[in-house]
Write an enzyme that holds these catalytic residues in place. Structure first.
Site, PDB file in Angstrom:
ATOM      1  N   HIS B 180      90.735 -17.254-172.495  1.00 31.57           N
ATOM      2  CA  HIS B 180      91.104 -17.747-172.805  1.00 31.57           C
ATOM      3  C   HIS B 180      90.908 -18.443-174.635  1.00 31.57           C
ATOM      4  CE1 HIS B 180      93.355 -20.082-169.095  1.00 31.57           C
ATOM      5  NE2 HIS B 180      91.405 -19.916-168.568  1.00 31.57           N
ATOM      6  N   ASP B 273      98.353 -29.182-161.296  1.00 29.34           N
ATOM      7  CA  ASP B 273      98.115 -28.798-161.894  1.00 29.34           C
ATOM      8  C   ASP B 273      98.865 -28.198-163.370  1.00 29.34           C
ATOM      9  OD1 ASP B 273      95.763 -26.405-162.680  1.00 29.34           O
ATOM     10  OD2 ASP B 273      97.070 -24.957-161.131  1.00 29.34           O
ATOM     11  N   HIS B 278      97.159 -22.633-162.196  1.00 32.65           N
ATOM     12  CA  HIS B 278      96.557 -22.210-161.662  1.00 32.65           C
ATOM     13  C   HIS B 278      96.531 -21.528-160.102  1.00 32.65           C
ATOM     14  CE1 HIS B 278      92.981 -24.533-163.716  1.00 32.65           C
ATOM     15  NE2 HIS B 278      92.981 -23.741-163.810  1.00 32.65           N
TER      16      HIS B 278
END
Lengths: 113, 384
Positions: B180, B273, B278
């Protein structure tokens, strides 16, 4: 008092945690249920804004908790975005997740609560 | 293996890292300390990308600017002792012996494995490409069910022991989080809807590749699972996600069923989300798996290289969708390996997950600048 918790974020999307899960205070040991009630009071839950904390930019996999409390005809929902640093709010979240976990453990066959 | 006539080596590596490592291993201790490796700095490369990519992306590979830098793996692990108050206590510095705390050991090793992957395969010097020291904080909070990269450091919870084990237990989860940081540095890709799902997918891709390299697995031997071993025995499930078969990783009374689609026809439109980051990441995840298994061999050699090149492309936009990213991967495949097997594998993989990249769309130079413009092509990914 009626409490619901909904969790989002973290390492994956779990539909089972993202839908509201009820914390049944009557199923908890009396001291724990009382501690939870006091946490709700101490956090002044019914006076909290709808969203606490702001998602910092570039924070993937951060978690969010949506808590709904019903008591005496009042109902209030607050979304907490981690990190939740205010000590009373932090404690409230810890207590609710702990109670929800204990309840889950108790419901599992063959596992002591 | 690569085709020698078409293969251009790493975009910016002059001296391949494995060669430098051999020097490091066989040299004197002084040499070892001073081993110099060849690498363009991040800023040089970025400047080059900005200057050249709009009109002639291929110049990027043929005209690397290089300078000498040293490998810079600098790890520090801190123990937060179940508090959430940083910085806690430093318990292991770079080069120190392991302690008897398994979380410290796993964090230290996981950071090292991730660093080494990016360094040896892509010549990338740490998260920011500029030797950023890596800090990990273990034992965060009580029963904390998460691990995250907060923009400058890794944080690991111990898990609640009921659903989740300690979050240092999976190398691919550690690498996922660090990746990330790489995406944030290179993209960025906003953490929302399709761009967010691409961001998540990049982390799964590199997370899985780091683990595959650690296990010395070729694409057909890898399980393509993310987070295997993170669940306790109470959970009905093998992992957080499956890149090979999205939607099959878990089906549990408490957690629910793995919601990931593996094809655009099952794309999930949701506000939850962050718009399904995800969830829909299953689609680009499966595309990557298909490319890697089609090409065979070690997935990081060609498929991984193509994906890494794509995320570094200046055409990456923070709000980009799957189709735009798919086009960039096809261009990257051509840029790195020439027209042929790799490009076809990438195109076919996207097609298999319901995303069609038209041939003319990437071959014609005129289209390069227009890649992010709205398109009316059939098979276009829905704008999330």
């Amino acid at each position: 008092m009626h409490i619901e918790i909904k969790r989002e974020g973290g390492p994956a999307y779990f539909p089972g945690l993202a839908r509201p899960r009820e914390v049944d205070l009557t199923s908890l040991p009396p001291e724990q249920a009382e501690a939870l009630r006091q946490c709700v009071q101490a956090a002044r839950f019914f006076e909290l804004p709808p969203v606490v904390g702001a998602l910092p930019p570039g924070a993937p996999d951060a978690r969010r908790f949506t808590l709904t409390v019903e008591e005496g005809g009042r109902r209030h929902t607050v979304q907490f975005i981690e990190p939740v640093e205010e000590p009373r709010l932090h404690e409230l979240l810890e207590q609710v997740t702990k109670a929800e976990r204990a309840q889950r453990r108790g419901a599992r066959p063959g596992t002591p609560g | 293996m690569f085709h020698p006539t078409r293969h251009r080596h790493s975009i910016h590596c002059i001296l391949p890292p494995y060669l430098a490592r051999s020097i490091a291993q066989n040299g004197t201790s002084e040499q070892r300390e001073r081993v110099l490796r060849t690498l363009s700095t991040d800023s040089t490369f970025r400047a080059l990308r900005l200057a050249g990519s709009r009109t002639t992306p291929s110049t990027l590979v043929t005209r690397p600017r290089a300078m000498m830098v040293e490998s810079a793996l600098h790890r520090t692990i801190f123990d937060l002792k179940n508090s959430e108050a940083f910085p806690g206590t430093p318990v292991r510095f770079e080069g120190q012996e392991a302690t008897d705390d398994i979380a410290v050991t796993e964090a230290y090793d996981g950071l090292g494995d991730t660093y080494n992957f990016f360094w040896e395969i892509f010549g990338r010097n740490s998260i920011d490409g500029d030797g950023m020291p890596l800090q990990a904080f273990v034992h965060y909070g009580n029963n904390y069910d998460n691990a995250f990269w907060d923009g400058r450091r890794m944080v690991f919870g111990d898990g609640d022991g009921d659903l989740f084990n300690r979050f240092t237990i999976c190398l691919d989860v550690i690498a996922h989080e660090l990746a990330h940081g790489v995406t944030e540095d290179e993209g960025p890709l906003w953490y929302f809807r399709q761009a967010g799902a691409l961001n998540e997918s990049m982390s799964d891709v590199f997370g899985s590749l780091v683990r595959q390299m650690k296990l010395n697995q070729k694409a057909d031997a890898a399980d393509w699972l993310i987070g295997k071993g993170l669940f306790t025995d109470n959970v009905e499930g093998v992992a957080l996600r499956s890149m090979k078969n999205p939607g099959t990783a878990f089906d549990d009374d408490v957690l629910g069923k793995d919601p990931q689609p593996g094809h655009m026809k099952d794309y999930v439109r949701t506000w939850e989300d962050n718009g399904g980051v995800h969830i829909n990441s299953g689609i680009p995840n499966r595309a990557f798996y298909l490319v890697a298994s089609h090409l065979g061999g070690y997935a990081w050699e060609r498929a991984g290289r193509i994906w890494y090149d794509a995320i570094r492309d200046s055409l990456i936009k923070p709000d980009m969708g799957f189709l735009d990213f798919a086009r960039i991967t096809v261009m990257s495949a051509t840029r790195l390996f020439g027209p042929g097997e790799e490009e076809d594998a990438v195109r076919e993989a996207w097609e298999q997950v319901g995303i069609r990249v038209a041939r003319s769309g990437v071959r014609m130079p005129a289209f390069v600048g227009a890649v992010t413009q709205p398109s009316t092509q059939a098979g276009r990914a829905p704008r999330a």
